[in-house]
Design an enzyme around this catalytic site. Structure first.
Site, PDB file in Angstrom:
ATOM      1  CE  LYS A  74      -6.269  25.523  60.251  1.00  0.00           C
ATOM      2  NZ  LYS A  74      -6.015  26.918  60.682  1.00  0.00           N
ATOM      3  NE  ARG A  95      -0.823  23.801  62.904  1.00  0.00           N
ATOM      4  CZ  ARG A  95      -2.085  23.770  63.339  1.00  0.00           C
ATOM      5  NH1 ARG A  95      -2.759  22.657  63.313  1.00  0.00           N
ATOM      6  NH2 ARG A  95      -2.648  24.877  63.781  1.00  0.00           N
ATOM      7  NE  ARG A 121      -9.834  30.320  68.024  1.00  0.00           N
ATOM      8  CZ  ARG A 121      -8.997  29.700  67.187  1.00  0.00           C
ATOM      9  NH1 ARG A 121      -9.468  29.041  66.147  1.00  0.00           N
ATOM     10  NH2 ARG A 121      -7.699  29.760  67.392  1.00  0.00           N
ATOM     11  NE  ARG A 130      -7.527  27.231  70.346  1.00  0.00           N
ATOM     12  CZ  ARG A 130      -7.272  26.816  69.104  1.00  0.00           C
ATOM     13  NH1 ARG A 130      -8.269  26.509  68.293  1.00  0.00           N
ATOM     14  NH2 ARG A 130      -6.039  26.711  68.664  1.00  0.00           N
ATOM     15  NE  ARG A 157      -2.179  29.182  67.661  1.00  0.00           N
ATOM     16  CZ  ARG A 157      -3.378  29.708  67.903  1.00  0.00           C
ATOM     17  NH1 ARG A 157      -3.506  30.667  68.786  1.00  0.00           N
ATOM     18  NH2 ARG A 157      -4.421  29.271  67.253  1.00  0.00           N
TER      19      ARG A 157
HETATM   20  P1  ADP Z   1      -9.053  27.975  62.576  1.00  0.00           P
HETATM   21  O1  ADP Z   1      -9.714  26.637  62.814  1.00  0.00           O
HETATM   22  O2  ADP Z   1      -8.526  28.127  61.182  1.00  0.00           O
HETATM   23  O3  ADP Z   1      -8.026  28.335  63.619  1.00  0.00           O
HETATM   24  P2  ADP Z   1     -11.677  29.065  63.323  1.00  0.00           P
HETATM   25  O4  ADP Z   1     -12.612  28.328  62.420  1.00  0.00           O
HETATM   26  O5  ADP Z   1     -11.647  28.676  64.754  1.00  0.00           O
HETATM   27  O6  ADP Z   1     -10.182  29.088  62.687  1.00  0.00           O
HETATM   28  O7  ADP Z   1     -12.028  30.639  63.175  1.00  0.00           O
HETATM   29  C1  ADP Z   1     -11.343  31.600  63.964  1.00  0.00           C
HETATM   30  C2  ADP Z   1     -12.348  32.642  64.451  1.00  0.00           C
HETATM   31  O8  ADP Z   1     -12.802  33.409  63.335  1.00  0.00           O
HETATM   32  C3  ADP Z   1     -13.599  32.050  65.111  1.00  0.00           C
HETATM   33  O9  ADP Z   1     -13.969  32.881  66.192  1.00  0.00           O
HETATM   34  C4  ADP Z   1     -14.643  32.064  63.977  1.00  0.00           C
HETATM   35  O10 ADP Z   1     -15.960  32.220  64.490  1.00  0.00           O
HETATM   36  C5  ADP Z   1     -14.223  33.274  63.162  1.00  0.00           C
HETATM   37  N1  ADP Z   1     -14.418  33.109  61.706  1.00  0.00           N
HETATM   38  C6  ADP Z   1     -14.251  31.977  60.986  1.00  0.00           C
HETATM   39  N2  ADP Z   1     -14.495  32.212  59.669  1.00  0.00           N
HETATM   40  C7  ADP Z   1     -14.806  33.533  59.571  1.00  0.00           C
HETATM   41  C8  ADP Z   1     -15.166  34.397  58.468  1.00  0.00           C
HETATM   42  N3  ADP Z   1     -15.225  33.940  57.213  1.00  0.00           N
HETATM   43  N4  ADP Z   1     -15.414  35.703  58.742  1.00  0.00           N
HETATM   44  C9  ADP Z   1     -15.328  36.162  60.013  1.00  0.00           C
HETATM   45  N5  ADP Z   1     -15.013  35.410  61.089  1.00  0.00           N
HETATM   46  C10 ADP Z   1     -14.750  34.110  60.878  1.00  0.00           C
HETATM   47  P1  AMP Z   2      -5.464  24.184  65.994  1.00  0.00           P
HETATM   48  O1  AMP Z   2      -6.643  23.766  66.777  1.00  0.00           O
HETATM   49  O2  AMP Z   2      -5.399  23.535  64.641  1.00  0.00           O
HETATM   50  O3  AMP Z   2      -5.292  25.676  65.956  1.00  0.00           O
HETATM   51  O4  AMP Z   2      -4.182  23.612  66.770  1.00  0.00           O
HETATM   52  C1  AMP Z   2      -3.882  24.026  68.082  1.00  0.00           C
HETATM   53  C2  AMP Z   2      -2.454  23.649  68.427  1.00  0.00           C
HETATM   54  O5  AMP Z   2      -2.295  22.224  68.428  1.00  0.00           O
HETATM   55  C3  AMP Z   2      -1.384  24.162  67.477  1.00  0.00           C
HETATM   56  O6  AMP Z   2      -1.001  25.517  67.720  1.00  0.00           O
HETATM   57  C4  AMP Z   2      -0.244  23.179  67.780  1.00  0.00           C
HETATM   58  O7  AMP Z   2       0.376  23.485  69.025  1.00  0.00           O
HETATM   59  C5  AMP Z   2      -1.002  21.860  67.959  1.00  0.00           C
HETATM   60  N1  AMP Z   2      -1.162  21.157  66.666  1.00  0.00           N
HETATM   61  C6  AMP Z   2      -2.313  20.944  65.996  1.00  0.00           C
HETATM   62  N2  AMP Z   2      -2.093  20.280  64.866  1.00  0.00           N
HETATM   63  C7  AMP Z   2      -0.755  20.076  64.790  1.00  0.00           C
HETATM   64  C8  AMP Z   2       0.120  19.482  63.835  1.00  0.00           C
HETATM   65  N3  AMP Z   2      -0.350  18.953  62.707  1.00  0.00           N
HETATM   66  N4  AMP Z   2       1.448  19.463  64.108  1.00  0.00           N
HETATM   67  C9  AMP Z   2       1.933  19.987  65.246  1.00  0.00           C
HETATM   68  N5  AMP Z   2       1.188  20.587  66.176  1.00  0.00           N
HETATM   69  C10 AMP Z   2      -0.155  20.635  65.962  1.00  0.00           C
END
Ligand code: ADP
Ligand code: AMP
Length: 221
Positions: free
Chosen positions: A17, A92, A131, A164, A175
């Site tokens: 995302k 969420r 990541r 992270r 999660r």
């Molecule tokens: P989210 O925001 O949904 O938690 P991220 O955008 O941070 O996910 O992506 C999670 C990890 O996967 C990051 O390290 C990113 O670089 C990698 N990633 C994202 N999209 C892809 C993809 N299409 N193929 C492979 N790796 C990806």
């Molecule tokens: P993210 O960066 O989207 O992976 O979010 C990291 C963490 O922030 C999540 O695992 C939750 O602990 C908190 N968080 C983010 N967005 C929300 C939401 N909409 N509702 C509740 N917790 C959230």
């Protein structure tokens, strides 16, 4: 046809995302509203709000709805959202989705498209465990799929990359459970509202983005 600009991006943790959001907001020139980023900024600032939310986030638990809805309400009321927004990681839960509907009615900016990035569990684990993020500018990388030019160094600002705190196997389990039980039902919610679009998130980063752009330009739905 005019681009859609009132958007939500959904999907399990690690679906991509944040990665896609970076590109979408650049292409459409709209603000990226990531509740996860907002919480991480609060934690980094050392504020009492940051301390409060860190208790939940570090363990992989969702932050309570009332707190989360309030920060989104405040953010959406700012003038830069007048021409669109991309909500990433919000809503969420069902109460968050209902609160959002009301909020968007108030500002007359209903959701035009909810992008659901579909990725299976094995890929999520691989993505989350690899990541790496920049603690200074927030840029995100992957040790295999999105390598920085210099190992463990941010391309954008030169800081050392970190993992992270919630990207541990223990937190990830919590999660993923929260996603299954509380967030996944929102797919049906947006499907019923007629705005859901499924995106195959298993493709490489560029291909996922192409599919998203085609949808937002109204070329594929
Ligand atoms: P989210 O925001 O949904 O938690 P991220 O955008 O941070 O996910 O992506 C999670 C990890 O996967 C990051 O390290 C990113 O670089 C990698 N990633 C994202 N999209 C892809 C993809 N299409 N193929 C492979 N790796 C990806
Ligand atoms: P993210 O960066 O989207 O992976 O979010 C990291 C963490 O922030 C999540 O695992 C939750 O602990 C908190 N968080 C983010 N967005 C929300 C939401 N909409 N509702 C509740 N917790 C959230």
């Amino acid at each position: 046809m005019k681009n859609m600009t009132n958007l939500i991006i959904m999907g399990p943790p690690g679906a991509g995302k944040g990665t896609q959001s970076e590109r979408i907001v650049q292409a459409l020139n709209i603000p990226h509203i990531s509740t996860g980023d907002m919480f991480r900024e609060a934690i980094a600032s050392g504020s009492s709000f940051g301390l409060e939310v860190a208790r939940y986030i570090n363990q992989g638990m969702l932050v309570p709805d009332d707190v989360t809805i309030e920060i989104v309400r405040e953010r959406l009321s700012r003038p830069d959202c007048e021409h669109g927004y991309l909500l990433d990681g919000f809503p969420r839960t069902l109460p968050q989705a209902c609160a959002l509907e009301n909020l968007l009615k108030e500002i007359n900016r209903p959701i035009q498209c909810a992008l659901n990035i579909a990725v299976d569990k094995n890929a999520l684990i691989e993505r989350i465990s690899g990541r790496r993020v920049c603690p200074k500018c927030g840029a995100s990388y992957h040790i295999v799929f999105k390598k920085p030019n210099k190992e463990d160094i941010c391309d954008t600002c030169g800081s050392s990359l970190i993992q992270r705190k919630d990207d541990t196997p223990e937190s990830l389990k919590v999660r993923l459970d929260a996603y299954e039980n509380q967030t996944k039902p929102l797919i049906e919610f947006y499907e019923k509202n007629g705005v859901l679009v499924q995106i195959d998130g298993l493709q490489d980063i560029d291909k996922v983005f192409d599919d998203i752009l085609n949808v937002l330009k109204g070329e594929k739905r």
